[in-house]
Design an enzyme around this catalytic site. Structure first.
Site, PDB file in Angstrom:
ATOM      1  N   CYS A   2       0.831  -1.185   0.000  1.00 25.92           N
ATOM      2  CA  CYS A   2       0.000   0.000   0.000  1.00 25.92           C
ATOM      3  C   CYS A   2       0.871   1.243   0.000  1.00 25.92           C
ATOM      4  O   CYS A   2       2.091   1.176  -0.092  1.00 25.92           O
ATOM      5  CB  CYS A   2      -0.898   0.003   1.247  1.00 25.92           C
ATOM      6  SG  CYS A   2      -1.830  -1.526   1.478  1.00 25.92           S
ATOM      7  N   ASN A  80       1.707  -0.022   5.552  1.00 20.96           N
ATOM      8  CA  ASN A  80       2.142  -0.558   4.264  1.00 20.96           C
ATOM      9  C   ASN A  80       3.044  -1.742   4.529  1.00 20.96           C
ATOM     10  O   ASN A  80       4.069  -1.593   5.203  1.00 20.96           O
ATOM     11  CB  ASN A  80       2.899   0.530   3.478  1.00 20.96           C
ATOM     12  CG  ASN A  80       3.659  -0.032   2.289  1.00 20.96           C
ATOM     13  OD1 ASN A  80       3.240  -0.995   1.672  1.00 20.96           O
ATOM     14  ND2 ASN A  80       4.794   0.580   1.974  1.00 20.96           N
TER      15      ASN A  80
END
Length: 619
Positions: A2, A80
């Site tokens: 991400c 992430n």
């Protein structure tokens, strides 16, 4: 994988906070095409772009952990990465009374932080960069994984700290400029080194691998939860080769098993080299993974050749795939795709900088784009050479004995790339930047804190010094490259050799075990000898391939001519006059050396960057 971004500002976010957060978040759309979210309070805003890999239906971010009542917010997380041991942690946390609404690793990180605070990160196995905001304590933490696989940038000024996965997200905030001062220019003209914690854009820094950054009203405080320096100086382990190989194999088996956990299609990169072949073989032997997809890159002009690097890769990759039983695809790239100016612009945009090595960058971006049509996650053999001494500059006397970073030494061990880079730069700029002095100071700083066990021989100490330099200054450059170019294609790249447990094992093994059998990475060959065909197992290391197609060089020559006919502002401030001489364009676009067409590639990369970013060169 991400993209994360946001900021904390103790004087208040201001009325435009939502719009600015969305602008920063949009810069990461390539990292997270599957969803977006923002969370705001009085002093903090966190944003997230999602690439769904685990618990596809749930796990949306930023994720909130409620306080004592449902209306209260205790912690907020934007994350992430992948936590490979999240199932074990989830079970432990459940036994401690934590309830879970999803099966995502994101929620496990939140619960772990609530349970153990900042010490939770010491329990994590994975690749990650995340931000945790404590609404009650009004404190932000930024955390990066052990080896720095996932990027995390920030800008701190006064009572405000801005962060983002990529520099482009931080630069999207109106409080950050694209200024490049002398320190930034030094980094730009030294692309073979990634200086820890720094970024060429003035005021933009990076959270170090293995670091936690805390930002509160008291300011910024950083701590290291994992540091290679403390490992590399340990006494030599007494393992014999069989013991070391057995332990390494056990860790590789466990690591690959963890890293193949995915709710979306998964594959491997397979060049036919030792490292990627070992990862592919182990993955293919796991339950439910038989016939795992594997991918290699090739070039059109190499199709009929038997001696180009890509042709050799093709031969060995097919040999490995047939032996292993993977479902293999050879991605062939032609000169038109490689030379497409839009592809070059995309690689420069992916990295936010002109750093890179020409068609090696474009081919990796295009390869990831092709792989993404078949899978969302790919396993790579990256990092084995750095932690196990696989490069030529671990062995070549002139490189080993140089009083500098071995891969930039005046030796053939890395194709004289450093010397070729500096030969393109304006000599007056090189003098103004004091490049030699800067490199000498940085090299001394890098090794200054290493206090080795006196029992280590001089050769052993130097071997470990080079491993330390390779991991902290070279591997970080390669990991950044791999992350940026794979994520630009929406592909998550996992790197089993970066598991911190593997690193902790191998960096203290003796040089003789690393080079067992008279070969580099001898302990790895011993560990995976039963998994690979003899030709692959004994293959000499081959660099990442570059296009041998003369048509690519001709296209590059035409592009350089076009740029020099109307150079962007700043180009003549950086490059030497002879490099920008139209009469010598053909010299810049010629296939030779470790990286072909090198001088032309550097010119085109900088021209693309200057055009896209309009940086303020402050010199």
């Amino acid at each position: 994988m991400c993209g994360i971004s946001g900021w904390v500002e103790y004087s208040g976010l201001g009325p435009d906070a939502q719009a600015v957060a969305e602008k920063m978040n949009d810069e990461h759309v390539h990292r997270g095409p599957d969803g977006a979210g923002t969370w705001l309070s009085r002093y903090a805003v966190l944003a997230h772009r999602r690439l769904s890999v685990i618990d596809v239906e749930n796990g949306a971010q930023p994720m909130v952990l409620p306080g004592p009542t449902a209306s209260e917010v205790r912690l907020v997380l934007t994350y992430n990465g992948e936590l490979y041991n999240y199932r074990e942690l989830r079970s432990e946390l459940a036994s401690r009374g934590h309830a879970f609404r999803t099966s995502s690793d994101t929620e496990v990180i939140l619960a772990a932080w609530a349970e153990w605070g900042v010490r939770a990160v010491e329990r994590f196995n994975g690749i990650f960069a995340f931000a945790v905001w404590d609404e009650r304590e009004e404190t932000l933490w930024l955390v990066r994984d052990h080896l720095g696989v996932k990027p995390l940038h920030y800008h701190h000024e006064g009572d405000r700290l801005i962060f983002g996965s990529e520099a482009k997200s931080v630069l999207a905030h109106p409080g950050v400029s694209t200024a490049i001062d002398e320190d930034g220019l030094r980094q730009l003209v030294l692309p073979l080194l990634k200086f820890p914690g720094t970024n060429p854009y003035r005021g933009v820094s990076e959270v170090l691998p293995g670091q936690v950054l805390e930002f509160s009203r008291r300011g910024v405080r950083t701590t290291r939860y994992w540091d290679l320096k403390s490992l590399i100086v340990r006494p030599a382990e007494a393992n014999d080769l069989d013991d070391a190989a057995e332990e390494l194999r056990s860790l590789l088996d466990d690591t690959v098993a963890r890293q193949t956990i995915s709710d979306v299609p998964l594959c491997t990169f397979l060049s036919g080299g030792l490292d990627s072949s070992a990862i592919t073989a182990i993955a293919n032997g796991l339950p439910g993974r038989r016939g795992v997809g594997s991918f290699s890159v090739d070039f059109t002009d190499a199709a009929g050749s038997a001696d180009s690097r890509s042709a050799l890769d093709r031969r060995y990759a097919l040999e490995a795939a047939e032996f292993i039983g993977s479902h293999h695809s050879n991605i062939v790239l032609d000169s038109s795709r490689l030379a497409d100016g839009a592809v070059r612009d995309a690689t420069v945009r992916a990295r936010d900088l002109p750093n890179g090595f020409g068609d090696l960058e474009m081919s990796l971006l295009l390869l990831c784009g092709e792989v993404r049509k078949h899978a969302t996650v790919a396993l790579s053999g990256e990092a084995a050479d750095e932690i196990l001494g696989g490069y030529r500059w671990f062995q070549e006397p002139a490189a080993v004995g140089a009083d500098t970073f071995p891969w930039i030494a005046d030796s053939p061990a890395h194709g004289y790339l450093h010397q070729r880079v500096l030969s393109t730069i304006d000599p007056q700029l090189v003098k103004q930047l004091r490049i030699d002095e800067y490199l000498s100071d940085e090299y001394a700083t890098a090794l200054g804190g290493l206090a080795f066990d006196p029992a280590l021989s001089r050769a052993e100490r130097r071997h470990r010094e080079i491993i330390y330099l390779a991991v902290t200054y070279f591997l970080t450059m390669l990991l950044d490259r791999s992350d940026r170019l794979s994520m630009a294609a929406g592909l998550e790249m996992r790197v089993p050799f970066c598991d911190h447990r593997i690193v902790e094992l191998v960096v203290t093994l003796s040089q003789s075990i690393h080079n067992a059998g008279g070969r580099e990475k001898g302990v790895l060959r011993a560990a995976v000898g039963d998994l690979l065909p003899e030709g692959v197992l004994t293959r000499k290391k081959s660099p990442y391939p570059t296009s041998p197609d003369p048509d690519y060089s001709r296209k590059l020559e035409a592009q350089v001519a076009s740029v020099l006919a109307a150079p962007p502002d700043g180009l003549r401030d950086i490059f030497a006059a002879h490099v920008l001489d139209p009469a010598r364009i053909a010299d810049s676009a010629r296939s030779h050396g470790l990286v072909s067409n090198f001088e032309g590639e550097v010119i085109l990369n900088f021209a693309s960057w200057l055009r896209q970013y309009s940086p303020q060169l402050v010199v």
